[in-house]
Design a protein around this motif. Structure first.
Motif, PDB file in Angstrom:
ATOM      1  N   THR A 279       6.833   8.629   4.586  1.00 13.97           N
ATOM      2  CA  THR A 279       6.848   8.881   6.031  1.00 13.97           C
ATOM      3  C   THR A 279       6.944  10.385   6.277  1.00 13.97           C
ATOM      4  O   THR A 279       7.033  11.178   5.345  1.00 13.97           O
ATOM      5  CB  THR A 279       8.055   8.226   6.725  1.00 13.97           C
ATOM      6  OG1 THR A 279       9.237   8.966   6.385  1.00 13.97           O
ATOM      7  CG2 THR A 279       8.217   6.780   6.296  1.00 13.97           C
ATOM      8  N   MET A 280       6.992  10.739   7.541  1.00 14.66           N
ATOM      9  CA  MET A 280       7.071  12.164   7.887  1.00 14.66           C
ATOM     10  C   MET A 280       8.489  12.718   7.841  1.00 14.66           C
ATOM     11  O   MET A 280       8.709  13.876   8.186  1.00 14.66           O
ATOM     12  CB  MET A 280       6.471  12.411   9.264  1.00 14.66           C
ATOM     13  CG  MET A 280       5.001  12.752   9.161  1.00 14.66           C
ATOM     14  SD  MET A 280       4.274  13.142  10.730  1.00 14.66           S
ATOM     15  CE  MET A 280       4.480  14.908  10.823  1.00 14.66           C
ATOM     16  N   ALA A 281       9.450  11.893   7.427  1.00 18.92           N
ATOM     17  CA  ALA A 281      10.789  12.448   7.209  1.00 18.92           C
ATOM     18  C   ALA A 281      10.674  13.512   6.123  1.00 18.92           C
ATOM     19  O   ALA A 281      10.006  13.293   5.116  1.00 18.92           O
ATOM     20  CB  ALA A 281      11.743  11.345   6.773  1.00 18.92           C
ATOM     21  N   SER A 282      11.309  14.641   6.332  1.00 19.68           N
ATOM     22  CA  SER A 282      11.180  15.676   5.320  1.00 19.68           C
ATOM     23  C   SER A 282      11.698  15.173   3.982  1.00 19.68           C
ATOM     24  O   SER A 282      12.732  14.509   3.922  1.00 19.68           O
ATOM     25  CB  SER A 282      11.960  16.931   5.715  1.00 19.68           C
ATOM     26  OG  SER A 282      11.701  17.942   4.755  1.00 19.68           O
TER      27      SER A 282
END
Lengths: 615, 422, 158
Positions: A68-71
């Protein structure tokens, strides 16, 4: 729900691949990746299982934030019972493989049994099959990855594999993906090879479409990234210097284990530091460090990409090593360098390339070489036995042994057993700088007291990644504590251990915790997943995971006696630096730790604790 | 200034719009002989498959596009060109004067000289009207014979087969050559495409000719093959090739080349000043070989139309030769070829075949340049092959070696060597 | 002045946030394979190169489209695929010499960068400033154009 809700069960004995629904009840209790994978493992595998037998299992697990785009949301964990320690082994890796597996639609792959012949697992979205691996068995990780991409005509395929070291039975062999990212510790690669499984090659084009509240998720992850960017460590230090930023810092505070922990400061530290990596070499006018690199989704980008000096003795006739590849991280630079008294940066980089190329843990390898050098200095081991003169400081001995371990040749076969077995064999078990059979990483617990407790109680043997109290004791994150004091460290270690288990289980990188607390992770998980992912619950999930791992180890035969440190750290005072005269005060910390954990004096979780945690 | 454009396919339309963009006030007339608004033949397979309606084949979808752009459409066929009077004579009796003329009449299907080719149950697949005829005959359970496994044959195969297979019918394809798409793909690629199509339930007979087609009592046709065998079908689709449409140019002075196409120069002008030609009806220089070729493909039509249009509008545009390029989809398997895909004497090649996964790539090199390519089962970044070939990107020794080992790294090679990105 | 995507590969770390942002914007899913911007990873040099459509003037894709499914957005200058009109014939994918318009098997249509109608998600997501959306004069597009002129169909003053 950002789980894909699907796991792939691979019976290597029968050669079958079967999809299963993810146990969502467990997902809510153990989150994902490390926690959820370990839950499956302990439910399915007896604690007494022989690690290299077909009855052991090997689990590759992603977390809800993986893909996902979670760092830093690109991580996966490999879980098994470790051959180096006999304890739960749980090693995680970044790169791109984990996200690809998740984007193919799988939360987890459970590998069981043993294939009658070498195979690799090929996953393309929903389809998975075992394919004959005769043509890659006996070859390196680097060759395997290149070969599979070419064979499947897919440059975007991601590959996770074990190398020749694993095939040859090295007990600390790694699982390596994307050429130089590794589930490096505890011998998870050894288990993979023991199952005749060479690689997992995956291509996932489906993606992760299961975010519970996409709008809230984008906001939460954006806020998280801002915290990382604004933080001095994750926003500036790590991108610029990598973890190697620590070399000079740890040396100055007198906690850099040197020459098999005989010293705790290394006169050559600067030569192998981040600063040295960035300096132009006199030979070719280029720096060792080419650039930094991120793993999937990571907005920190601490990874090092290095290029060797073509005139260096290690590669002058080997152009295959002239290109850029994964460079030295702090732990590797320490283990290959300070631990052996070697200050030749290029030799360290070369040895690190070899560790990546054939998949073995540079920490356990380097630390074992440290023990070999000490035994050599003592006259216990000879040049004839080792195949080369091996005094402390010998770069030649280091790189020679790296090559031998990679191929399982000569004395390399003994180094490949790790320091515990090697030192026992040659009559000096106390010279193995390890806990539960796994070698220490790069922090001397006489100079950083909390790390002594960290190592002693780590569920996978000595490890810095189970509770990195260095953050508090040296860097002041989240609060500064005195590295020389033992007071309060039991609580600090417990808090770090539980939080780390939650970070690891979310599918993100523990390095975010230089800037994030679980309070930063909670809103990201809450937006992604259904269920309660409040800070309080995350702490409890972390504690539950820790206790689950502990209970497995206890069942495997570990007792409080194994929560200890080598004699050297408990009896030989530090010779120099701020910690001069100190030994590690484990005996002052351990009882308090057990008490805080809700464990008996023998280190066993009480009934009350188990009930409280739902175990 | 009045521009007359013969042919309302993509070539004519793109050229007209190019002229309009440069000259807002010139008069532009497009002449087309079908009773349709300008449409694209490329879209017909998708129409047959039911993925789009007839309106989906239109070249321009805005109903007011033509008035808005001031381009008039005339429905008629050109019957002759009087170059001395600068007039086109039309089938409706009109004489249309021009200042500049573009010939963009494309091509039309040809049928082999075999008895029965004129029967009503033998249809081509070229125009919208042909498509309607096929649709009418695609009844449940239909047994269909398709003659020809060239480009057109292969792109309509899926539409026909998926329709008839569902209802217990069958599609049989006969090809005189020894493999499918022989003028577009390497033998190995042809083999993969054929195997894939057969897996989808199509019967493909290569090295097979039809010797006659006859009406069968009670409907349908009886087809006799070269080996004497006779089989019954409900109808026959003839897709045995197309040739430039140029019959009306007799006596005009516009030179026709050896390949049967109109000879054009680098400005797309014919041998008669003021008369241009573009698209399928031309023969022009092959970028790869320097020889003349009839490059009857959509991108070439658009490219030539842009050059012709620019010159007709008073600009100065040149073509450096057309590049062969093709893309084909058969039952979801996508194949592509570029340039001198068959290779060149003194060149080298690399070929990777994964028959199980239906993936294939072959690159042809001459020295440090890629000159041709054939790819099956991969589509991403495929256009970079055009970039590599047509701009003559010089590969470094390192990248040439890499491509010889793993040709699928062509996009990386293109970025590294063509864009100096690596 | 119109803005365009400016890519500075020396700042790219290979995190693929841009690819995820793109796939999320256009497909509502985190799937790097569906992204219209692609980061190329050159292992042997350590270079990471984000790459996408430059919205070139030549617009080979647009001219090659047989059904007029690609048009120019007058506001942003982007060449935009109309998914309803696209029949999926893939002619544009072979015509674009940059390899930046691609077929998507799931949808049966082609896709390319459309600059997200003027606020590109990739630039927004890039943590290092390797991708920025700035005044076209600053983007080094000239170099791309010089390259483009080598293609035969480029109209050039004779």
């Amino acid at each position: 729900m950002s789980w894909q809700r699907k796991i792939l069960r691979v019976d290597l004995t029968a050669g079958t691949c079967t999809p299963e629904d993810l146990n969502m009840e467990w997902a809510h209790e153990y989150l994902g990746s490390r926690g959820l994978g370990t839950k499956y493992f302990v439910e399915e595998v007896g604690a007494k299982v022989e690690p290299l037998s077909p009855a052991n299992k090997l689990i590759f697990a992603t977390g809800p934030l993986t893909g996902t785009m979670a760092s830093t949301g690109g991580r996966y964990t490999v879980i098994t019972k470790g051959p180096l320690t006999g304890a739960i082994a749980c090693s995680n890796s970044g790169g791109y493989f984990g996200a690809e597996l998740k984007m193919a639609g799988w939360d987890m792959v459970i590998l069981e049994g043993k294939s009658p012949k070498p195979v690799y697992l090929h996953i393309e979205n929903d389809t998975a099959e075992l394919v004959d691996a005769a043509e890659i068995w006996g070859t390196s990780v680097w060759h395997t990855e290149e070969h599979l991409k070419k064979k499947h005509q897919d440059p975007l395929m991601r590959v996770s594999s074990c190398g020749r070291a694993a095939e040859q039975g090295c007990l600390y062999a790694a699982v390596v993906n994307d050429l130089h990212r590794a589930a490096g510790r505890s011998g998870v690669g050894t288990v993979m090879a023991s199952k005749n499984l060479k690689a997992i090659a995956v291509r996932g084009t489906k993606g992760v479409a299961t975010i519970r509240d996409p709008k809230a998720f984008m906001e939460a992850t954006k806020a998280g990234k801002k915290v990382l960017a604004d933080n001095a460590v994750t926003g500036q230090g790590l991108p610029a210097y990598g973890t190697q930023v620590l070399m000079n810092v740890i040396n100055e505070i007198g906690a850099l284990p040197t020459r098999n922990h005989r010293d705790i400061q290394f006169e050559g530290a600067r030569d192998i530091s981040a600063e040295a990596m960035a300096e132009k070499r006199p030979t070719d006018g280029k720096a060792n460090l080419v650039t930094n690199q991120a793993c999937f989704g990571c907005t920190i980008a601490c990874g090092r990409i290095s290029q060797l000096d073509k005139t260096h003795y290690t590669v002058v006739t080997k152009p295959q090593y002239w290109g850029a590849s994964g460079g030295l991280e702090y732990e590797a630079a320490w283990a290959l360098g300070a631990a052996n008294g070697v200050n030749d940066l290029e030799a360290l980089t070369y040895a690190n390339f070899i560790c990546n190329e054939d998949g073995f843990d540079p920490i356990s390898f380097g630390a074992t070489v440290g023990a070999v050098m000490e035994l050599y200095q003592m006259g216990v081991l000879t040049k004839e036995q080792i195949g080369i003169e091996a005094p402390f400081g010998s770069a030649q001995a280091l790189t020679f042994l790296a090559e031998k371990v990679a191929l399982g040749e000569g004395f390399g076969r003994e180094v490949a057993m790790g320091s515990k077995r090697l030192c026992e064999k040659y009559g000096h078990p106390d010279l193995s700088m390890s806990v539960k059979g796994q070698e220490f990483p790069a922090y001397d617990s006489r100079g950083i007291q909390g790390m002594g407790l960290t190592y002693a109680t780590s569920n996978r043997g000595a490890c810095h990644l189970r509770s990195y109290t260095v953050a508090s004791e040296v860097l002041g994150i989240p609060i500064k504590t005195d590295p020389l004091a033992t007071e309060g460290k039991a609580g600090l270690v417990k808090a770090f251990q539980d939080a780390t288990a939650a970070f690891d289980s979310a599918g993100i990188c523990i390095f975010t915790s230089f800037a994030w607390t679980l309070a930063d992770v909670a809103p990201q998980l809450q937006a992604a997943c259904e269920g309660d992912w409040s800070l309080e619950n995350l702490e409890k999930v972390g504690e539950r995971i820790w206790n689950m791992e502990r209970m497995f180890n206890n069942a495997a035969g570990f007792t409080s006696k194994d929560d200890s440190l080598p004699k050297r750290l408990l009896t030989e005072p530090a010779k120099t630096g701020p910690a001069k005269g100190l030994v590690n005060g484990l005996d002052k910390m351990l009882p308090e730790y057990y008490q805080l954990r809700g464990w008996t004096q023998d280190g066993v979780p009480t009934n009350e604790t188990r009930v409280r945690l739902g175990l | 200034m009045r521009h007359v454009i013969l042919g309302n396919g993509p070539t004519g339309v793109v050229a007209a719009e190019t002229i309009r963009k440069k000259n807002p006030t010139d008069e532009i007339v497009i002449v087309g002989d079908e009773h349709e608004r300008p449409y694209s033949r490329m879209a017909i397979p998708y129409l047959l498959e039911g993925k789009i309606a007839e309106s989906g084949t239109l070249l321009r979808h805005d109903p007011h596009h033509w008035e808005r752009t001031g381009i008039s459409l005339v429905e008629a066929r050109a019957t002759a060109i009087d170059t001395s009077a600068s007039v086109v004579r039309l089938s409706n009796g009109d004489a249309l004067p021009y200042d500049r003329l573009l010939i963009a009449t494309g091509s039309h299907p040809v049928r082999p000289p075999i008895p029965g080719m004129d029967l009503p149950d033998v249809v081509s697949c070229w125009t919208l009207d042909d498509a309607r005829k096929i649709q009418d005959r695609l009844r449940p359970g239909a047994k269909v014979l398709q003659m020809g496994a060239g480009f057109i044959g292969m792109i309509i195969m899926e539409a026909i087969a998926t329709t008839v297979n569902k209802t217990g019918g069958k599609l049989t394809v006969v090809e005189m050559g020894d493999r499918v798409v022989p003028r577009m793909m390497t033998p190995e690629a042809s083999r993969l495409i054929q195997a894939w199509s057969e897996k989808a339930g199509v019967e493909i007979l290569c090295s097979t000719r039809v010797t006659s087609v006859a009406t069968k009592a009670g409907g349908g046709v009886t087809v006799t093959f070269g080996d004497g065998a006779a089989r019954d079908f409900d109808f026959v689709i003839c897709a045995t090739g197309v040739v430039p449409t140029i019959d009306y140019l007799k006596g005009s002075g516009v030179e026709i080349g050896k390949l049967g196409g109109i000879v054009v120069d680098a400005r797309m002008q014919t041998t008669v000043p003021g008369i241009y030609a573009a698209g399928d009806c031309t023969e022009s220089v092959d970028f790869s070989t320097g020889d003349f070729m009839v490059n009857a493909i959509q991108p070439n039509a658009a490219d030539q139309a842009l050059v012709a249009g620019a010159n007709m509008a008073g600009g100065a545009a040149l073509t450096r030769g057309g590049l062969r390029m093709n893309v084909l989809e058969t039952f979801g398997l996508i194949s592509t070829s570029y340039g001198q895909w068959w290779g060149a004497e003194g060149g080298e090649h690399v070929e990777e075949v994964d028959a199980a996964e239906f993936r294939y790539i072959r690159l042809e090199f001459m020295g440090d340049r890629v000159i041709g390519a054939t790819v099956v089962g991969r589509t991403h970044h495929i256009g970079a092959l055009r970039g590599l070939i047509q701009t003559g990107v010089k590969l470094t020794a390192e990248w040439k070696a890499r491509l010889m080992t793993d040709p699928n790294k062509f996009m990386d090679a293109y970025l590294a060597c063509g864009q100096s990105a690596a | 002045m119109m803005n365009s995507l400016h890519i500075d590969p020396s700042k790219c770390t290979g995190c693929l946030q841009c690819e995820m942002a793109c796939s999320f914007e256009n497909h509502g899913v985190f799937a790097t394979s569906k992204s219209r911007i692609k980061v190329f990873d050159f292992h042997s040099t350590g270079r990471k190169v984000p790459y996408t459509c430059t919205q070139c003037d030549e617009a080979w894709c647009m001219h090659a489209c047989p059904v007029g499914a690609i048009s120019e957005d007058k506001k942003t200058g982007a060449k935009v695929v109309n998914e309803t009109t696209c029949v999926g014939c893939k002619v544009c994918t072979i015509a674009c010499p940059f390899g930046t318009i691609n077929y998507v098997a799931d949808t049966g249509k082609v896709q390319k960068c459309d600059l997200c109608a003027g606020s590109p998600a990739c630039a927004e997501a890039c943590p290092t400033g390797a991708i920025t959306f700035v005044d076209a004069n600053w983007t080094g597009l000239d170099r791309m154009r010089a390259w483009a002129e080598k293609l035969d169909t480029q109209t050039a003053t004779a």
